[in-house]
Write an enzyme that holds these catalytic residues in place. Structure first.
Site, PDB file in Angstrom:
ATOM      1  N   ARG A   1       0.012 -11.110   6.190  1.00  0.00           N
ATOM      2  CA  ARG A   1       1.598 -11.011   5.767  1.00  0.00           C
ATOM      3  C   ARG A   1       2.163 -10.622   6.943  1.00  0.00           C
ATOM      4  O   ARG A   1       3.208 -11.924   6.944  1.00  0.00           O
ATOM      5  CB  ARG A   1       1.604  -9.214   4.931  1.00  0.00           C
TER       6      ARG A   1
ATOM      7  N   TYR B   1       7.117   1.279 -10.119  1.00  0.00           N
ATOM      8  CA  TYR B   1       7.655  -0.143 -11.630  1.00  0.00           C
ATOM      9  C   TYR B   1       7.570  -1.248 -10.658  1.00  0.00           C
ATOM     10  O   TYR B   1       7.251  -1.878 -11.706  1.00  0.00           O
ATOM     11  CB  TYR B   1       8.396   0.920 -11.565  1.00  0.00           C
TER      12      TYR B   1
ATOM     13  N   GLU C   1      -6.613 -11.113  -2.671  1.00  0.00           N
ATOM     14  CA  GLU C   1      -5.333 -11.154  -1.761  1.00  0.00           C
ATOM     15  C   GLU C   1      -5.678 -12.072  -0.446  1.00  0.00           C
ATOM     16  O   GLU C   1      -6.660 -11.326   0.442  1.00  0.00           O
ATOM     17  CB  GLU C   1      -4.179 -10.290  -1.941  1.00  0.00           C
TER      18      GLU C   1
ATOM     19  N   LYS D   1      15.185  10.896  -9.280  1.00  0.00           N
ATOM     20  CA  LYS D   1      16.042  10.366  -8.894  1.00  0.00           C
ATOM     21  C   LYS D   1      16.846   9.111 -10.039  1.00  0.00           C
ATOM     22  O   LYS D   1      17.840   9.564 -10.515  1.00  0.00           O
ATOM     23  CB  LYS D   1      17.002   9.061  -7.759  1.00  0.00           C
TER      24      LYS D   1
ATOM     25  N   HIS E   1       9.536  -4.180   2.551  1.00  0.00           N
ATOM     26  CA  HIS E   1       9.032  -4.368   1.215  1.00  0.00           C
ATOM     27  C   HIS E   1       8.267  -3.175   1.173  1.00  0.00           C
ATOM     28  O   HIS E   1       7.985  -2.210   0.753  1.00  0.00           O
ATOM     29  CB  HIS E   1       7.521  -5.545   1.574  1.00  0.00           C
TER      30      HIS E   1
ATOM     31  N   ARG F   1      -0.530  -3.239   6.723  1.00  0.00           N
ATOM     32  CA  ARG F   1      -1.313  -2.807   6.009  1.00  0.00           C
ATOM     33  C   ARG F   1      -1.927  -3.360   4.851  1.00  0.00           C
ATOM     34  O   ARG F   1      -1.263  -4.764   4.738  1.00  0.00           O
ATOM     35  CB  ARG F   1      -0.076  -2.278   4.946  1.00  0.00           C
TER      36      ARG F   1
ATOM     37  N   HIS G   1       8.125  -8.298   3.166  1.00  0.00           N
ATOM     38  CA  HIS G   1       7.223  -8.984   2.496  1.00  0.00           C
ATOM     39  C   HIS G   1       7.519 -10.850   2.869  1.00  0.00           C
ATOM     40  O   HIS G   1       8.473 -11.085   2.916  1.00  0.00           O
ATOM     41  CB  HIS G   1       6.785  -8.548   1.128  1.00  0.00           C
TER      42      HIS G   1
ATOM     43  N   GLY H   1       0.638  -7.014  -7.608  1.00  0.00           N
ATOM     44  CA  GLY H   1      -0.672  -7.733  -7.358  1.00  0.00           C
ATOM     45  C   GLY H   1      -1.345  -6.799  -7.752  1.00  0.00           C
ATOM     46  O   GLY H   1      -1.954  -6.671  -8.827  1.00  0.00           O
TER      47      GLY H   1
ATOM     48  N   GLY I   1       6.727   8.247  -8.725  1.00  0.00           N
ATOM     49  CA  GLY I   1       6.145   6.966  -9.130  1.00  0.00           C
ATOM     50  C   GLY I   1       4.627   7.256  -8.621  1.00  0.00           C
ATOM     51  O   GLY I   1       4.208   8.501  -9.596  1.00  0.00           O
TER      52      GLY I   1
HETATM   53  C1  LIG Z   1       8.123  -5.738  -5.367  1.00  0.00           C
HETATM   54  C2  LIG Z   1       6.647  -4.409  -5.029  1.00  0.00           C
HETATM   55  C3  LIG Z   1       5.487  -4.752  -4.877  1.00  0.00           C
HETATM   56  C4  LIG Z   1       4.779  -3.888  -4.480  1.00  0.00           C
HETATM   57  N1  LIG Z   1       3.049  -4.367  -5.425  1.00  0.00           N
HETATM   58  C5  LIG Z   1       2.095  -3.981  -4.812  1.00  0.00           C
HETATM   59  C6  LIG Z   1       1.209  -4.425  -4.941  1.00  0.00           C
HETATM   60  O1  LIG Z   1       0.424  -5.222  -5.854  1.00  0.00           O
HETATM   61  N2  LIG Z   1      -0.286  -3.388  -5.086  1.00  0.00           N
HETATM   62  C7  LIG Z   1       0.010  -2.134  -3.574  1.00  0.00           C
HETATM   63  O2  LIG Z   1      -0.698  -1.390  -3.681  1.00  0.00           O
HETATM   64  N3  LIG Z   1       0.816  -2.015  -3.743  1.00  0.00           N
HETATM   65  C8  LIG Z   1       2.236  -2.604  -4.071  1.00  0.00           C
HETATM   66  N4  LIG Z   1       3.885  -2.371  -3.772  1.00  0.00           N
HETATM   67  C9  LIG Z   1       3.886  -0.888  -3.077  1.00  0.00           C
HETATM   68  C10 LIG Z   1       3.616   0.402  -3.663  1.00  0.00           C
HETATM   69  O3  LIG Z   1       3.968   0.101  -4.804  1.00  0.00           O
HETATM   70  C11 LIG Z   1       3.835   1.302  -3.570  1.00  0.00           C
HETATM   71  O4  LIG Z   1       3.453   1.393  -2.146  1.00  0.00           O
HETATM   72  C12 LIG Z   1       4.107   2.774  -4.479  1.00  0.00           C
HETATM   73  O5  LIG Z   1       4.380   1.796  -5.469  1.00  0.00           O
HETATM   74  C13 LIG Z   1       4.581   4.300  -3.919  1.00  0.00           C
HETATM   75  O6  LIG Z   1       4.403   5.063  -4.762  1.00  0.00           O
HETATM   76  P1  LIG Z   1       5.025   6.240  -4.606  1.00  0.00           P
HETATM   77  O7  LIG Z   1       4.427   7.132  -5.686  1.00  0.00           O
HETATM   78  O8  LIG Z   1       4.823   6.763  -3.037  1.00  0.00           O
HETATM   79  O9  LIG Z   1       6.649   6.173  -4.594  1.00  0.00           O
HETATM   80  P2  LIG Z   1       7.901   5.188  -5.924  1.00  0.00           P
HETATM   81  O10 LIG Z   1       6.597   4.654  -6.509  1.00  0.00           O
HETATM   82  O11 LIG Z   1       8.555   4.655  -4.733  1.00  0.00           O
HETATM   83  O12 LIG Z   1       8.193   6.393  -6.300  1.00  0.00           O
HETATM   84  C14 LIG Z   1       9.569   7.053  -5.397  1.00  0.00           C
HETATM   85  C15 LIG Z   1       9.763   8.163  -6.224  1.00  0.00           C
HETATM   86  O13 LIG Z   1      11.051   9.272  -5.671  1.00  0.00           O
HETATM   87  C16 LIG Z   1      12.150   9.313  -6.338  1.00  0.00           C
HETATM   88  N5  LIG Z   1      12.719   9.854  -5.140  1.00  0.00           N
HETATM   89  C17 LIG Z   1      13.477  10.023  -4.157  1.00  0.00           C
HETATM   90  N6  LIG Z   1      14.029  10.046  -3.537  1.00  0.00           N
HETATM   91  C18 LIG Z   1      14.550  11.305  -3.928  1.00  0.00           C
HETATM   92  C19 LIG Z   1      15.035  12.219  -4.068  1.00  0.00           C
HETATM   93  N7  LIG Z   1      15.924  12.061  -3.106  1.00  0.00           N
HETATM   94  N8  LIG Z   1      14.761  13.707  -5.409  1.00  0.00           N
HETATM   95  C20 LIG Z   1      14.353  12.794  -6.272  1.00  0.00           C
HETATM   96  N9  LIG Z   1      13.485  12.034  -6.506  1.00  0.00           N
HETATM   97  C21 LIG Z   1      13.521  10.837  -5.396  1.00  0.00           C
HETATM   98  C22 LIG Z   1      11.970   7.410  -7.140  1.00  0.00           C
HETATM   99  O14 LIG Z   1      13.282   8.268  -8.184  1.00  0.00           O
HETATM  100  C23 LIG Z   1      10.736   8.162  -7.334  1.00  0.00           C
HETATM  101  O15 LIG Z   1      10.540   8.183  -8.761  1.00  0.00           O
HETATM  102  C24 LIG Z   1       4.875  -2.912  -3.646  1.00  0.00           C
HETATM  103  C25 LIG Z   1       6.078  -1.910  -3.564  1.00  0.00           C
HETATM  104  C26 LIG Z   1       6.762  -3.586  -4.029  1.00  0.00           C
HETATM  105  C27 LIG Z   1       8.430  -2.471  -3.729  1.00  0.00           C
END
Ligand SMILES: Cc1cc2nc3c(=O)[nH]c(=O)nc-3n(C[C@H](O)[C@H](O)[C@H](O)COP(=O)(O)OP(=O)(O)OC[C@H]3O[C@@H](n4cnc5c(N)ncnc54)[C@H](O)[C@@H]3O)c2cc1C
Length: 536
Positions: A289, A47, A120, A38, A350, A385, A243, A51, A17
């Site tokens: 929120r 993805y 927001e 994964k 959320h 948050r 959310h 916002g 991510g």
């Molecule tokens: C619908 C939605 C809307 C949002 N809107 C906002 C917004 O507008 N602004 C904002 O700041 N935040 C927003 N958030 C929160 C924000 O998107 C997340 O907090 C942030 O993207 C998390 O990023 P990350 O890289 O930590 O994890 P993620 O983006 O969730 O990535 C996790 C990765 O880990 C991998 N993974 C997990 N477990 C394993 C495993 N055992 N082995 C191998 N790979 C694994 C997954 O495949 C993925 O690639 C939103 C969240 C959601 C769900």
């Protein structure tokens, strides 16, 4: 089944991510990177971020104001030093994302070079940089282009991290525990051994622990569970953000309706069209929120309704078509025209404010192990948050984590690491126990550990989770690992951690509301659990 592969790399990044991708971009010029996930980008919370990113970009805005808003939302529990550091990094992070090719929306009215900033809930300025209403996807795609173009990066999709390999597990001292790498389940069913100088967990959130969630399938808390099993502490896991406005769609999948809709004037109403948010907070629909989610939950329980409604008709066709393209299209596909119809909404799990206790650079209690992004708890969010602060935190952590790694020494490559042991494993003959326990965990958490909690509900949840865990552990050691089984085991662990943290907090604060302790205590204290310590 034989273990066939042992790979060594400089940097093992689990999760692609926002946090994992930016870390990979930063580390790739300095050594071999194995980037594991994964599924594709669409199986990450990143993805789905709609916002945008909170950052002080406008001349009228200030870091001080961003700090004040974050502290107010966090209900006294934020670590102010972390908040200041992250807020101050906002502008540079946006500039860097632009340089990486993120096509942030710019203003069409006055100055085409200026970013279009939305406002927001609980932000006192317009400070959300966005790409229409699909910001995370755009950031992810921009970073992914750089990652996939770099010859030092091996990007392994559809691989699942099973467990960390640490020196303590290999018989070393728990006091000087060091991470050596991880076991990784490949798509062919083999569990391979990856050793690395530095291991970074960027595995995202835990939304799947609840029945209704905005998170994609990957959000099963794998990194948190792995780091906990390896000996890391967790912090503030009781603070799950629900959310407030997700599409109520009993026949199909849910989707989040971005807060920016309320920022642009959408109202929350009951089935008779009555606005109710001002009964709960003077900011009405733009209240924090947790307040809005509890208001909806309360109105639903009071009226016996399955949902409340978002009235976005006042936003105007033009803005709906240009600023909310993605939301509009997905709603139209569900048969709702947001320019004409009320949108049925419910709160959904959320964002996890807690996680593995880390520094802003992702450092943990285990040497050479980093946890970053939503899996980590730095103290930025406190008890709640502030909207759009999480992508900012992911990227700030990625920057600082890469910098910390590049300043620290490498681990010597190990050639003698035990292979994954499959002795005593018998073939799986039925999947019912996995499916059944998966459903039971999510039902237990939704029924007893949702928006409003009580001592009795938490006790019930804990008892049920204990039984489920016993069953899972018996099954786990006797059957071949599969993604489903690994996720189930991890889900049961993070569910228990949420309950234990909730039991430890004897007050209501931010996202945690207990009917037994409705007051907020004068002094805010983090909830910290360490593996191997007693129960609250
Ligand atoms: C619908 C939605 C809307 C949002 N809107 C906002 C917004 O507008 N602004 C904002 O700041 N935040 C927003 N958030 C929160 C924000 O998107 C997340 O907090 C942030 O993207 C998390 O990023 P990350 O890289 O930590 O994890 P993620 O983006 O969730 O990535 C996790 C990765 O880990 C991998 N993974 C997990 N477990 C394993 C495993 N055992 N082995 C191998 N790979 C694994 C997954 O495949 C993925 O690639 C939103 C969240 C959601 C769900």
């Amino acid at each position: 089944m034989a273990n066939t592969l042992h790979e060594h790399c400089d940097f093992l990044i689990i999760g692609s991510g926002a946090a994992g991708l930016l870390t990979a971009v930063k580390l790739a010029p300095h050594g071999k990177v194995a980037l594991i996930n994964k599924g594709g980008l669409s199986d990450s919370n990143t993805y789905y971020s709609q916002g945008g990113i909170a950052a002080v970009v406008d001349k009228e805005d200030s870091v001080e104001s961003h700090v004040a808003d974050t502290l107010a939302a966090g209900a006294g529990l934020c670590h102010e030093d972390v908040v200041r550091e992250v807020a101050a990094m906002g502008r540079a992070i946006i500039d860097e994302l632009v340089a990486f090719g993120t096509p942030f929306d710019t203003r069409v009215d006055t100055n085409a070079a200026a970013l279009d900033l939305t406002r927001e809930g609980a932000h006192s300025h317009r400070r959300i940089a966005h790409v229409q209403d699909a910001t995370g996807k755009a950031i992810g795609e921009a970073l992914l282009r750089h990652v996939d173009a770099h010859p030092n990066v091996r990007h392994l999709q559809n691989h699942v991290a099973v467990d960390l390999i640490t020196s303590a597990r290999l018989g070393g001292s728990p006091q000087a525990n060091t991470c050596i790498g991880a076991y990784i389940l490949a798509p062919d069913g083999q569990v391979n051994t990856f050793t690395a100088s530095h291991t970074i967990l960027a595995t995202g959130g835990v939304g799947k622990v609840y029945k209704v969630t905005t998170n994609p399938h990957a959000a099963t808390g794998d990194g948190i569970a792995m780091a906990w099993r390896a000996g890391c502490e967790v912090m503030n896991m009781e603070f799950m953000q629900f959310h407030p406005t997700c599409l109520y769609n009993p026949q199909g999948s849910t989707m989040m309706l971005t807060e920016a809709l309320r920022g642009e004037g959408a109202l929350l109403v009951d089935k008779k069209g009555r606005r109710f948010c001002f009964d709960y907070h003077e900011a009405g629909e733009l209240a924090p929120r947790d307040v809005v989610a509890r208001a909806i939950d309360h109105e639903m329980k009071k009226s016996g309704s399955d949902c409340m409604y978002l009235d976005a008709r006042g936003i105007g066709e033009d803005k709906i078509r240009h600023q909310f393209v993605n939301t509009n299209q997905r709603l139209l596909a569900a048969g709702i025209d947001m320019g004409r119809d009320l949108i049925p909404v419910v709160p959904a799990a959320h964002y996890m404010c807690g996680g593995i206790r880390t520094g802003l650079d992702g450092t943990t209690g285990i040497g050479h192990l980093y946890v970053i992004g939503e899996s980590a708890c730095t103290g930025l969010h406190g008890a709640n948050r502030l909207a759009s602060n999480s992508l900012l935190e992911c990227l700030a952590m990625a920057e600082q984590c890469a910098a910390h790694i590049l300043e620290s020494g490498s681990l010597p490559a190990r050639d003698r690491v035990p292979l994954w042991d499959t002795s005593g494993i018998r073939p799986e003959f039925e999947r019912v126990p996995i499916k059944h326990n998966w459903d039971e965990i999510r039902a237990t958490m939704s029924n007893y550990v949702g928006i409003v909690r009580s001592n009795e509900r938490l006790r019930r949840a804990r008892r049920r989770l204990h039984l489920i865990q016993e069953e899972i552990m018996a099954y786990y050691w006797q059957h071949p690992v599969s993604q489903e089984l690994l996720e189930l085991r991890n889900l049961s662990i993070v569910a228990e951690l949420i309950v234990r943290c909730a039991q430890q907090r004897r007050e209501s604060r931010g996202l945690h509301y207990s009917t037994d302790y409705p007051e907020t205590l004068p002094v805010a204290v983090d909830t910290i659990l360490a593996p191997g310590t007693g129960n609250p």
